[in-house]
Design a protein around this motif. Structure first.
Motif, PDB file in Angstrom:
ATOM      1  N   ALA A 206     -28.115  34.541   1.008  1.00  0.00           N
ATOM      2  CA  ALA A 206     -26.885  34.968   1.679  1.00  0.00           C
ATOM      3  C   ALA A 206     -26.676  36.460   1.447  1.00  0.00           C
ATOM      4  CB  ALA A 206     -25.687  34.183   1.154  1.00  0.00           C
ATOM      5  N   ALA A 207     -26.438  37.183   2.524  1.00  0.00           N
ATOM      6  CA  ALA A 207     -26.232  38.624   2.424  1.00  0.00           C
ATOM      7  C   ALA A 207     -25.095  39.042   3.342  1.00  0.00           C
ATOM      8  CB  ALA A 207     -27.510  39.382   2.795  1.00  0.00           C
ATOM      9  N   GLY A 208     -24.386  40.082   2.921  1.00  0.00           N
ATOM     10  CA  GLY A 208     -23.349  40.657   3.769  1.00  0.00           C
ATOM     11  C   GLY A 208     -21.949  40.270   3.332  1.00  0.00           C
ATOM     12  N   LYS A 209     -21.021  41.187   3.551  1.00  0.00           N
ATOM     13  CA  LYS A 209     -19.646  40.971   3.071  1.00  0.00           C
ATOM     14  C   LYS A 209     -18.952  39.814   3.778  1.00  0.00           C
ATOM     15  CE  LYS A 209     -17.500  44.643   5.911  1.00  0.00           C
ATOM     16  NZ  LYS A 209     -18.687  44.966   6.723  1.00  0.00           N
ATOM     17  N   GLU A 210     -19.464  39.422   4.961  1.00  0.00           N
ATOM     18  CA  GLU A 210     -18.822  38.299   5.659  1.00  0.00           C
ATOM     19  C   GLU A 210     -19.035  36.971   4.923  1.00  0.00           C
ATOM     20  OE1 GLU A 210     -22.908  38.935   7.421  1.00  0.00           O
ATOM     21  OE2 GLU A 210     -21.217  40.213   6.834  1.00  0.00           O
ATOM     22  N   LYS A 211     -19.949  36.944   3.967  1.00  0.00           N
ATOM     23  CA  LYS A 211     -20.203  35.708   3.197  1.00  0.00           C
ATOM     24  C   LYS A 211     -19.357  35.630   1.917  1.00  0.00           C
ATOM     25  CE  LYS A 211     -23.962  34.492   5.647  1.00  0.00           C
ATOM     26  NZ  LYS A 211     -24.216  33.272   6.357  1.00  0.00           N
ATOM     27  N   VAL A 212     -18.608  36.695   1.624  1.00  0.00           N
ATOM     28  CA  VAL A 212     -18.053  36.859   0.286  1.00  0.00           C
ATOM     29  C   VAL A 212     -17.070  35.738  -0.097  1.00  0.00           C
ATOM     30  CG1 VAL A 212     -16.133  38.399   0.940  1.00  0.00           C
ATOM     31  CG2 VAL A 212     -17.200  38.623  -1.314  1.00  0.00           C
ATOM     32  N   ASP A 213     -16.196  35.334   0.827  1.00  0.00           N
ATOM     33  CA  ASP A 213     -15.220  34.294   0.480  1.00  0.00           C
ATOM     34  C   ASP A 213     -15.888  32.932   0.339  1.00  0.00           C
ATOM     35  OD1 ASP A 213     -12.938  35.947   0.386  1.00  0.00           O
ATOM     36  OD2 ASP A 213     -12.795  35.933   2.573  1.00  0.00           O
ATOM     37  N   MET A 214     -16.835  32.641   1.227  1.00  0.00           N
ATOM     38  CA  MET A 214     -17.462  31.324   1.197  1.00  0.00           C
ATOM     39  C   MET A 214     -18.344  31.144  -0.044  1.00  0.00           C
ATOM     40  SD  MET A 214     -17.374  28.423   2.468  1.00  0.00           S
ATOM     41  CE  MET A 214     -16.281  28.792   3.838  1.00  0.00           C
ATOM     42  N   VAL A 243     -28.546  36.603  -3.396  1.00  0.00           N
ATOM     43  CA  VAL A 243     -27.504  37.236  -2.593  1.00  0.00           C
ATOM     44  C   VAL A 243     -27.559  38.747  -2.793  1.00  0.00           C
ATOM     45  CG1 VAL A 243     -26.037  35.179  -2.818  1.00  0.00           C
ATOM     46  CG2 VAL A 243     -25.726  37.092  -4.400  1.00  0.00           C
ATOM     47  N   ASP A 244     -26.851  39.460  -1.920  1.00  0.00           N
ATOM     48  CA  ASP A 244     -26.688  40.891  -2.177  1.00  0.00           C
ATOM     49  C   ASP A 244     -25.302  41.129  -2.776  1.00  0.00           C
ATOM     50  OD1 ASP A 244     -25.019  40.669   0.022  1.00  0.00           O
ATOM     51  OD2 ASP A 244     -26.069  42.169   1.229  1.00  0.00           O
ATOM     52  N   ASP A 245     -25.124  42.324  -3.323  1.00  0.00           N
ATOM     53  CA  ASP A 245     -23.878  42.608  -4.039  1.00  0.00           C
ATOM     54  C   ASP A 245     -22.654  42.488  -3.128  1.00  0.00           C
ATOM     55  OD1 ASP A 245     -25.336  42.997  -6.317  1.00  0.00           O
ATOM     56  OD2 ASP A 245     -25.241  45.191  -6.281  1.00  0.00           O
ATOM     57  N   ALA A 246     -22.817  42.808  -1.845  1.00  0.00           N
ATOM     58  CA  ALA A 246     -21.688  42.697  -0.915  1.00  0.00           C
ATOM     59  C   ALA A 246     -21.225  41.244  -0.799  1.00  0.00           C
ATOM     60  CB  ALA A 246     -22.082  43.241   0.457  1.00  0.00           C
ATOM     61  N   ALA A 247     -22.183  40.322  -0.758  1.00  0.00           N
ATOM     62  CA  ALA A 247     -21.835  38.903  -0.625  1.00  0.00           C
ATOM     63  C   ALA A 247     -21.267  38.335  -1.918  1.00  0.00           C
ATOM     64  CB  ALA A 247     -23.064  38.104  -0.199  1.00  0.00           C
ATOM     65  N   ALA A 248     -21.657  38.922  -3.054  1.00  0.00           N
ATOM     66  CA  ALA A 248     -21.256  38.370  -4.360  1.00  0.00           C
ATOM     67  C   ALA A 248     -20.018  39.053  -4.936  1.00  0.00           C
ATOM     68  CB  ALA A 248     -22.412  38.509  -5.345  1.00  0.00           C
ATOM     69  N   ALA A 249     -19.389  39.924  -4.154  1.00  0.00           N
ATOM     70  CA  ALA A 249     -18.339  40.796  -4.706  1.00  0.00           C
ATOM     71  C   ALA A 249     -17.171  40.041  -5.344  1.00  0.00           C
ATOM     72  CB  ALA A 249     -17.825  41.736  -3.615  1.00  0.00           C
ATOM     73  N   LYS A 250     -16.839  38.855  -4.843  1.00  0.00           N
ATOM     74  CA  LYS A 250     -15.661  38.143  -5.355  1.00  0.00           C
ATOM     75  C   LYS A 250     -16.009  36.989  -6.282  1.00  0.00           C
ATOM     76  CE  LYS A 250     -12.605  38.945  -1.377  1.00  0.00           C
ATOM     77  NZ  LYS A 250     -11.814  38.276  -0.317  1.00  0.00           N
ATOM     78  N   VAL A 251     -17.272  36.798  -6.572  1.00  0.00           N
ATOM     79  CA  VAL A 251     -17.686  35.605  -7.317  1.00  0.00           C
ATOM     80  C   VAL A 251     -17.433  35.780  -8.808  1.00  0.00           C
ATOM     81  CG1 VAL A 251     -19.651  34.139  -7.901  1.00  0.00           C
ATOM     82  CG2 VAL A 251     -19.426  35.048  -5.611  1.00  0.00           C
ATOM     83  N   ASP A 252     -16.761  34.784  -9.414  1.00  0.00           N
ATOM     84  CA  ASP A 252     -16.594  34.792 -10.871  1.00  0.00           C
ATOM     85  C   ASP A 252     -17.804  34.195 -11.579  1.00  0.00           C
ATOM     86  OD1 ASP A 252     -14.041  35.895 -10.826  1.00  0.00           O
ATOM     87  OD2 ASP A 252     -13.078  33.938 -10.549  1.00  0.00           O
TER      88      ASP A 252
END
Length: 260
Positions: A206-214, A243-252
């Motif tokens: 998964a890559a890209g900021k559009e994946k971040v919430d899911m 994943v890339d960092d954009a996709a993982a930005a919100k993950v705890d």
């Protein structure tokens, strides 16, 4: 790779600065997985998805360590369209990878394009291909793929297993069909969760900021039961998230440094 402070067999989350780094490191991971499998048993069984997976696979083309003649390729899911149709997962994988590497065509297992009008027959015939490849060799209740590559949709679906769909509860069939996909095209065949969860390695890409919430929903809140959160390989199988960092930005969820 091992996760820190996580129960055994927990998903391993590895994050890369950008999609290029993700692609390069995933290619190295696949190359090592195929070498391990071929060294051990003379073949490498892999199942591919659509979405962004076909373009990510381009990272494998320059790798001269890959023994393409030992690969057996299947599709995690496929749209019920002709093999040269723009919606076909096979077409996307062929254009991005198979047309550029010496993989024997007989080793790429597509749906039978003569059965597109009969979903039951189509899914049965694909299941028979799995039985032919796995049942005689492994004598397992379900096939044990060396590697399954998965994507994840914006609704948390994976393969053609969609939120709230009755196929989420399928426990017997290896391959099932769906004629009411919430995203087009409506007719598809798909591996069921027992097949996905019996693999030795499963990798979400998964890559890209559009994946971040899911991604946060799936990894931080598995109790929500989204399809992607139901991918839980049976021990000793292992689940990875590339994943890339954009996709993982919100993950705890804890990240693991990548090492082969």
């Amino acid at each position: 790779m091992s996760a820190h402070h996580q129960p055994p067999n927990s998903p391993v989350l590895v994050s890369f600065p950008d999609k290029d780094a993700l692609q390069t490191n995933l290619a190295a991971f696949i190359s090592k997985a195929q070498k391990d499998s071929i060294d051990k048993k003379g073949r490498f069984t892999i199942a591919l998805s659509g979405g962004s997976i076909p373009t990510i696979l381009r990272g494998l083309i320059p790798d001269n360590q890959i023994k393409w003649n030992h690969w057996q390729v299947f599709y995690v899911d496929e749209r019920v369209v002709p093999l040269d149709h723009p919606d076909s997962n096979h077409r996307a994988c062929a254009e991005n990878l198979f047309s550029q590497v010496p993989i024997p065509p007989a080793n790429i297992h597509t749906i039978d394009p003569t059965l597109l009008d009969d979903l039951e027959e189509l899914s049965d015939s694909y299941e028979k291909k799995l039985i032919h490849e796995f049942a005689q060799k492994d004598a397992a209740r379900f096939p044990v793929f060396d590697l399954i590559l998965l994507g994840m949709g914006p609704d948390g679906h994976t393969a053609s297993l969609f939120p709230g769909h009755e196929l989420l509860a399928e426990e017997d069939r290896w391959v099932a069909y769906i004629d009411d996909s919430p995203k087009p095209p409506p007719k598809r065949i798909t591996f069921t969760f027992p097949v996905i969860n019996h693999a030795a390695r499963v990798v979400f890409v998964a890559a890209g900021k559009e994946k971040v919430d899911m991604i946060s929903n799936v990894l931080d809140h598995p109790e929500k039961g989204l399809p992607a959160a139901r991918v839980k390989p049976v021990f000793p199988g292992q689940l990875y998230w590339f994943v890339d960092d954009a996709a993982a930005a919100k993950v705890d969820y804890p990240r693991t440094p990548f090492k082969l």
